[in-house]
Write an enzyme that holds these catalytic residues in place. Structure first.
Site, short mmCIF file in Angstrom:
data_model
loop_
_atom_site.label_atom_id
_atom_site.label_comp_id
_atom_site.label_asym_id
_atom_site.label_seq_id
_atom_site.Cartn_x
_atom_site.Cartn_y
_atom_site.Cartn_z
N HIS A 40 0.83 -1.20 0.00
CA HIS A 40 0.00 0.00 0.00
C HIS A 40 0.86 1.26 0.00
O HIS A 40 1.63 1.50 0.95
CB HIS A 40 -0.89 -0.02 1.24
CG HIS A 40 -1.85 1.10 1.35
ND1 HIS A 40 -1.92 1.92 2.47
CD2 HIS A 40 -2.81 1.54 0.49
CE1 HIS A 40 -2.89 2.79 2.30
NE2 HIS A 40 -3.44 2.60 1.12
N GLU A 67 0.74 -0.49 -4.76
CA GLU A 67 -0.38 0.44 -4.97
C GLU A 67 0.12 1.87 -4.83
O GLU A 67 1.04 2.14 -4.04
CB GLU A 67 -1.46 0.14 -3.92
CG GLU A 67 -2.74 0.95 -4.08
CD GLU A 67 -2.79 2.21 -3.22
OE1 GLU A 67 -3.78 2.95 -3.32
OE2 GLU A 67 -1.83 2.46 -2.46
N HIS A 82 -0.77 10.92 -1.97
CA HIS A 82 -2.09 10.48 -1.53
C HIS A 82 -3.03 11.63 -1.19
O HIS A 82 -4.14 11.73 -1.71
CB HIS A 82 -1.97 9.56 -0.32
CG HIS A 82 -3.29 9.13 0.24
ND1 HIS A 82 -3.95 9.84 1.24
CD2 HIS A 82 -4.10 8.09 -0.07
CE1 HIS A 82 -5.09 9.24 1.51
NE2 HIS A 82 -5.21 8.17 0.74
N GLU A 150 -4.26 4.11 -8.24
CA GLU A 150 -5.50 4.77 -7.85
C GLU A 150 -5.56 6.20 -8.38
O GLU A 150 -4.65 6.99 -8.15
CB GLU A 150 -5.65 4.81 -6.33
CG GLU A 150 -6.95 5.50 -5.91
CD GLU A 150 -7.16 5.59 -4.42
OE1 GLU A 150 -8.01 6.40 -3.98
OE2 GLU A 150 -6.47 4.86 -3.68
#
Length: 289
Positions: A40, A67, A82, A150
């Site tokens: 992650h 990710e 993020h 993402e």
């Protein structure tokens, strides 16, 4: 199982039927028959998240899937970070004290490149930078790793789906080898993922969330994965997701996030999930193996 039209969010969903085979999520990761382990934001339990150092730490641990999160700068560069604000993971407050709330979209790529994205995590990472998407995927290729990408807050960045696909194409990530087993694009925004599917149907896609079982037929038109928070999962829900066939002719997959301890990893693996997303991939791998 065939899919039928069901309304999702506020827009009608369009599907494109494809038969191109894709690697199942369990093809790599855990080292056995367990779920794939996904690092992650890189191995973010051990290195500053979304940096090249976190990518390398995952590689050192033998983790193939990584990710990340993609946003866009004021001048149109795609960067890997993020939060919508740079405050938490960089020294932006010191470098640009008068630019509160320090939103990614309000800074140029050159300005973001000046920021220290590592010292907050530990002094040994001082000087780590916020990577561009190009830098990030080049490092993954160098490490022979795979990417769960993402699209973060795509509503802030109109057209980011097409732009992301263009960068991936320019870096060789939309060739048959990458598309067949090394790339998944996901988002919490269903319309954004549907757009990715419509623009490039060969690319595998995932929806972040836990849609009602009654809504799964609609998601199956454009998403290959349903990726929920582990706390929202049950064995019956995972089984319901697996009962539907995605746009590439395979059962929908489930990747659970974010699991960081062995007991929870074993419990979630017992639900028969296809993957577990974690900040501590060595801990989860050891538990599920």
């Amino acid at each position: 199982m065939s899919v039928r039209a069901v309304a999702v969010t506020t827009t009608a969903l369009l599907g494109v039927a494809l038969t191109a085979p894709l690697s199942h999520a369990r093809a790599d990761g855990a080292g056995g028959d367990g779920p794939t382990v996904v690092a992650h934001r890189g191995a973010s339990g051990y290195a500053p998240e979304n940096t090249l150092a976190a990518v390398d730490r995952a590689a050192d641990l033998g983790i193939r899937w990584v990710e990340n999160d993609v946003q866009r700068t004021r001048d149109g560069e795609l960067v890997v970070v993020h939060d919508e604000s740079l405050k938490r993971t960089t020294d932006v407050e010191e470098v640009f004290p008068d630019r509160s709330p320090w939103m990614v979209k309000d800074f140029t790529a050159a300005e973001i490149a000046r920021l220290d994205a590592g010292s907050w995590f530990g002094s040994e990472y001082a000087g780590a930078r916020v990577p561009t998407l190009k830098q990030y995927v080049d490092r993954l290729d160098h490490n022979h790793q795979k990417l769960l990408l993402e699209l973060k807050s795509p509503g802030l960045y109109p057209g980011i789906e097409q732009q992301t696909l263009k960068v991936l194409a320019n870096e060789g990530w939309l060739d048959r080898r990458h598309v067949a087993g090394r790339l998944v694009v996901q988002s919490f925004d269903a319309d954004s993922i549907r757009t990715v599917h419509d623009l490039k149907p060969a690319v595998k896609t995932g929806f972040l969330g836990t849609p009602a079982v009654s809504e799964l037929p609609a998601y199956a038109e454009f998403a290959d994965q349903i990726n929920p928070s582990y706390g929202s999962l049950s064995m019956s829900y995972v089984s319901s997701v697996h009962a539907f066939t995605g746009p590439h002719g395979r059962p929908l997959e489930v990747l659970a996030w974010t699991v960081n301890d062995a007991d929870t990893a074993r419990r979630v693996a017992g639900y028969d999930v296809d993957g577990i997303i974690t900040n501590k991939p060595d801990v989860v791998r050891g538990a599920v193996d």
